[in-house]
Every structure is written in structure tokens, then in C-alpha cells.
Scaffold this motif. Structure first.
Motif, mmCIF file in Angstrom:
data_model
loop_
_atom_site.group_PDB
_atom_site.id
_atom_site.type_symbol
_atom_site.label_atom_id
_atom_site.label_comp_id
_atom_site.label_asym_id
_atom_site.label_seq_id
_atom_site.Cartn_x
_atom_site.Cartn_y
_atom_site.Cartn_z
ATOM 1 N N TYR A 1 72.316 -24.515 54.726
ATOM 2 C CA TYR A 1 73.696 -23.790 54.994
ATOM 3 C C TYR A 1 74.919 -23.887 54.233
ATOM 4 O O TYR A 1 74.670 -24.497 53.202
ATOM 5 N N ALA B 1 73.909 -20.492 51.718
ATOM 6 C CA ALA B 1 73.146 -19.841 52.809
ATOM 7 C C ALA B 1 73.738 -18.596 53.330
ATOM 8 O O ALA B 1 72.979 -17.731 53.765
ATOM 9 N N LEU B 2 74.791 -18.538 53.232
ATOM 10 C CA LEU B 2 75.741 -17.304 53.534
ATOM 11 C C LEU B 2 75.174 -16.264 52.721
ATOM 12 O O LEU B 2 74.804 -15.030 53.169
ATOM 13 N N TYR C 1 85.697 -17.854 47.652
ATOM 14 C CA TYR C 1 84.606 -18.178 46.817
ATOM 15 C C TYR C 1 85.089 -17.489 45.414
ATOM 16 O O TYR C 1 85.152 -16.223 45.474
ATOM 17 N N GLN D 1 89.203 -19.435 53.601
ATOM 18 C CA GLN D 1 88.235 -20.129 52.312
ATOM 19 C C GLN D 1 87.927 -19.013 51.342
ATOM 20 O O GLN D 1 88.193 -17.944 51.689
ATOM 21 N N GLY E 1 71.989 -15.374 53.850
ATOM 22 C CA GLY E 1 72.069 -14.483 55.124
ATOM 23 C C GLY E 1 72.387 -13.210 54.645
ATOM 24 O O GLY E 1 71.474 -12.286 55.207
ATOM 25 N N LEU E 2 73.201 -13.051 53.689
ATOM 26 C CA LEU E 2 73.397 -11.384 53.173
ATOM 27 C C LEU E 2 72.082 -11.092 52.595
ATOM 28 O O LEU E 2 71.921 -9.805 52.994
ATOM 29 N N ALA F 1 69.239 -11.699 53.471
ATOM 30 C CA ALA F 1 68.353 -11.704 54.481
ATOM 31 C C ALA F 1 68.720 -10.233 55.356
ATOM 32 O O ALA F 1 67.744 -9.419 55.675
ATOM 33 N N LEU F 2 69.990 -10.022 55.241
ATOM 34 C CA LEU F 2 70.535 -9.057 55.941
ATOM 35 C C LEU F 2 69.742 -7.461 55.286
ATOM 36 O O LEU F 2 69.605 -6.654 55.744
ATOM 37 N N GLY G 1 58.597 -27.758 62.538
ATOM 38 C CA GLY G 1 59.596 -27.478 61.505
ATOM 39 C C GLY G 1 60.687 -27.077 62.203
ATOM 40 O O GLY G 1 60.837 -26.521 63.220
ATOM 41 N N GLU G 2 61.915 -27.125 61.398
ATOM 42 C CA GLU G 2 63.135 -26.582 61.958
ATOM 43 C C GLU G 2 63.059 -25.057 61.655
ATOM 44 O O GLU G 2 62.243 -24.566 61.202
ATOM 45 N N VAL G 3 64.238 -24.538 62.358
ATOM 46 C CA VAL G 3 64.301 -23.104 62.236
ATOM 47 C C VAL G 3 64.046 -22.623 60.848
ATOM 48 O O VAL G 3 65.009 -23.046 59.937
ATOM 49 N N ARG G 4 63.164 -21.827 60.417
ATOM 50 C CA ARG G 4 63.105 -21.635 59.046
ATOM 51 C C ARG G 4 63.985 -20.652 58.291
ATOM 52 O O ARG G 4 64.547 -19.859 58.814
ATOM 53 N N ARG G 5 64.618 -21.290 57.281
ATOM 54 C CA ARG G 5 65.948 -20.221 56.979
ATOM 55 C C ARG G 5 65.491 -19.268 55.824
ATOM 56 O O ARG G 5 64.475 -19.577 55.036
ATOM 57 N N ALA G 6 66.253 -18.424 55.852
ATOM 58 C CA ALA G 6 65.683 -17.215 55.034
ATOM 59 C C ALA G 6 66.108 -17.688 53.618
ATOM 60 O O ALA G 6 66.841 -18.408 53.266
#
Lengths: 264, 165
Positions: free
Chosen positions: A91, A95-96, A175, A173, A99-100, A102-103, A81-86
Motif C-alpha cells: 500500500y 499501491a495506488l 506526487y 499530498q 490500484g489504478l 487494477a482499475l 494469506g492476506e488479501v492478495r494485492r493487485a
């Protein structure tokens, strides 16, 4: 037979990786059934790990990217499998957010979902939050929570801003969430004219004056962030997000300075 | 290819932080680049075995970065200093928000470290960036081991409290 206090005293050594295999195993066994020590070990470990975040990010040269990607490609299909994403998302903006999140779950830094939920209740008191956001001293924790709230909302729109002068190679960018607010990030922004700061506006079609949001905060050369709640009394969606330079004390009324960035 | 998109995304999101930490530890751009390569290669190989409930992708990558960078530092001690410095690049556009927010966070962590009393900060930095054990720190600073251990414990507890505040 060791007492609880003896294990507690060993926790720093444990977290720093200084225990021999036998001692480490005994501490592991203790942590498995002692919630207090497990919590303490986790806190110490996260603090130590957190030091790694202090280094200001520096993009390496493109040759390294090519070299690394070639290496990973040569490793064939990567892990199973690819890198498992949080949190199971891909992405991009979500995903950001993940990611936050996950942080937050990793606990290495400030954001926590529980605190975000509390903050979101506070978001209905826009004026209070806006005042807090404008106080530089408060920027740390509150801004991170608001950024997370904006990024994790499913109806957040991403807006890429473009420089208005061809000489600018700024990347920007934003949001935008109609209830939670605006997150805007810029990189490679030139220094503003003396005595002036970069300010963000929401502008509209049809002659309505732009609404002021706030000034971009720069912690390092060229890289800045604005995180702001929806301006008080604001209704509807903006047609555009605009960045201008304004006097240091903030603008009075309408934009007066040069326009630098606009999007979409 | 889907997986290579993932590898590129992984790199674009995290390389700047991995490189920055590697560079801080090894103080040499060429060696730092080697560390970045090793970290992503290891991450790519072992990702499926990592327990994500334990923490974040970036936390895991930075832990690996520190380990490999300190190894490189140690293996280099007998060699002369490395290459001339290599100028950093500008950020890939796709990664800008990640990296700019990471820069924000970096600034906050640095402030938290600076707020520590200097002896505590020094002990933490010697342990983290140079990989010294508490015994080695005690020797380097000519202080009793017990003092250093207490100092480390206090420093970590205080740092944690500041980062949570």
C-alpha cells in the motif's frame, strides 16, 4: 440448437443476473468459445458495474472503523494469506498505482496501460499536453492517464504538504516526477476568497522565482486535484511545492496571494 | 500485526466508496454501516478465492456492496424507516489520494450517466440501485418488456462507450 444471435440477445439478461441456472450455464458454454459474445458480455458487465462508482465517496464515522476491524480481527487470520494485492505491491503510492492499474485491468473506468504508453510518448510534447490539460472539457481521460503515469513511475517522490495557518485542517499530498509531472490532491480545503482560485507553484531556494503549475480543480466541496505535466522550460527539482490563492484568471508572473500549503 | 495492517489499509482505502454506495441504495446510515461491515467481513473471508485477473479490488467490493445493500433494502421493506442520519467523518489522511481520485472518477461516471437519455438512465438506475429485474421495471413504468430490454442494452452499451472515451 440455438444460433449465435440468440445468445447475443440473451447477454443483457445474463449480465443483469436474470437468467435461470440452465440458461446461464448454456450462455457460459457459448461464451467459452465465442470471442465476440465474450467481449460483448464483458463490456455490458463493466458498464453495469461502473454505475457503482458514481457514488461520491463519504467517510463513515470512526466508530464503524473500530467495529469493522474488530470483526475482521475476530475472524482470526483472515483468508489464507492476506488479501492478495493487485500486481503484488503493498500500500502507499505504489499501491495506488497498482490500484489504478487494477482499475485498468478491470476496465471499469478510463485508464488503460496501452493508452498510458501512448500518452507517455505524447508526454515528450509537453506544450501540447499542457494545453490539453488546461482545457476543462478534456480533463477526464487525459488526466487519468497522466495521473497513472506519475504514480506508476518508480522514481516518483511523494511530498506531504502542511497548512501554513494553524486553523486549517486541510490534508494535502503531492506526487512529483521530474519528467512526467505533478499530481496533487487536497481535502478539506476552505473556499478561497471571492474571485480567487487555489494555484500551485514550484518554488526554489536561492532567490529564483517560483514556477506556476496550474490551478486546483474542485469537483466537490473541499476536495480538489491538480494533475499537470512538468511546466514548459522547467529544469531541476523544486525545493518546495506551494499553494496560494490567485486571481481567477490565473496569476500573472509571481504569487500574489496568501500562502496556504507548503511541502515538504 | 502484518495482517491487521492489511485489514486497516483495506478499510481505509475503500470504506468511503463502499459506504457511499451502500448509503445510496439503502438510504439509511445505520443500515449502510451494517452493509459496510458485512462487505468487509465477506471480503476478508473470501479474498483468497477471488480471481484477481477478473478485475479490481474496488470493483469486487462494490459488487458485493450492491448485493448486500439490495438484500437489506428488501428485508427492510416491511419495517419503518431507520435511524436518524449519522454525520460522515473527514477522510483518514493516508487514504486521501485514493479517495480524492475516487471522487474524481465518481464525478466522471455521474456525468456519463447524466448524458444518457432520461429513459435509459432511469432503467439503469432502477436495475442497479433498486435491484429490479427488467420485467419489474417494465411493470413499474407501464412499458412493454421488449422496450425495456432494448433500452437496457442500449444504455449499457452507450455508458460503456462514454466511460472509455
Amino acid at each position: 440448437m440455438e444460433r449465435h444471435d440468440d445468445y447475443s440477445a440473451l447477454l443483457t439478461d445474463y449480465v443483469l443476473g436474470e437468467l435461470g441456472a440452465e440458461d446461464r450455464r448454456r450462455v457460459d458454454e457459448h461464451l467459452a468459445h465465442c470471442a465476440e459474445c465474450a467481449a460483448q458480455a464483458r463490456e455490458l458487465g463493466l458498464a453495469f458495474q461502473g454505475i457503482g462508482f458514481a457514488a461520491e465517496p463519504i467517510a463513515p464515522r470512526p466508530e464503524l472503523r473500530a467495529r469493522v476491524l474488530a470483526t475482521l480481527s475476530a475472524q482470526q487470520a483472515g483468508p489464507s494469506g492476506e488479501v492478495r494485492r493487485a500486481a503484488g505491491v503493498g500500500y502507499g503510492p505504489l499501491a495506488l498505482a497498482a490500484g489504478l492499474a487494477a482499475l485498468a485491468l478491470g476496465g471499469a473506468l478510463i485508464v488503460s496501460y496501452q493508452r498510458s504508453a501512448v500518452l507517455q510518448e505524447e508526454l515528450t510534447e509537453r506544450g501540447r499536453l499542457q494545453a490539453k490539460l488546461e482545457k476543462l472539457a478534456d480533463m477526464g481521460a487525459d488526466r487519468e492517464d497522466l495521473a497513472a503515469a506519475i504514480l506508476t513511475a518508480p522514481d516518483t517522490q511523494r511530498v506531504d504538504l502542511a497548512p501554513l495557518k494553524s486553523s486549517l485542517d486541510t490534508v494535502a499530498q503531492a506526487y512529483w516526477h521530474p519528467k512526467r509531472g505533478l499530481l496533487l490532491v487536497v481535502d478539506r480545503m476552505p473556499k478561497p476568497p471571492p474571485g480567487r482560485v487555489y494555484h500551485v507553484w514550484l518554488s526554489y531556494d536561492g532567490g529564483r522565482p517560483p514556477t506556476s503549475v496550474g490551478s486546483i480543480q474542485f469537483r466537490s466541496a473541499g476536495r480538489g486535484v491538480l494533475i499537470a505535466a512538468v511546466p514548459r522550460g522547467f529544469t531541476g527539482g523544486p525545493a518546495r511545492i506551494l499553494v496560494t490563492d490567485e486571481p481567477e484568471g490565473g496569476p500573472v508572473g509571481l504569487p500574489t496571494g496568501n500562502k496556504y500549503l507548503v511541502g515538504p | 500485526m502484518h495482517q491487521m495492517d492489511t485489514a486497516a489499509e483495506l478499510y481505509d482505502r475503500y470504506a468511503a466508496q463502499v459506504y457511499a454506495l451502500a448509503r445510496r441504495i439503502v438510504r439509511d446510515d445505520g443500515d449502510a454501516e451494517d452493509v459496510v461491515q458485512e462487505v468487509f467481513a465477506q471480503a476478508w473471508r473470501t479474498a483468497s478465492t477471488y480471481d484477481w485477473s477478473r478485475g479490481s479490488v474496488i470493483g469486487w467490493l462494490l459488487m458485493m456492496t450492491r448485493t448486500r445493500a439490495i438484500d437489506k433494502l428488501r428485508s427492510r421493506r416491511s419495517r419503518p424507516d431507520g435511524d436518524a442520519s449519522i454525520p460522515p467523518d473527514s477522510l483518514p489522511a493516508a487514504a486521501v489520494p485514493d479517495i480524492v481520485l475516487a471522487a474524481e472518477q465518481a464525478s466522471i461516471v455521474r456525468e456519463a450517466l447524466l448524458a444518457l437519455p432520461e429513459p435509459q438512465r432511469t432503467a439503469l438506475e432502477l436495475a442497479y440501485y433498486e435491484g429490479l429485474t427488467q420485467a419489474e421495471i417494465a411493470e413499474r413504468l407501464a412499458e412493454p418488456l421488449g422496450t425495456i430490454k432494448t433500452r437496457m442494452r442500449t444504455a449499457l452499451t452507450t455508458l460503456r462507450a462514454r466511460l472509455r472515451a
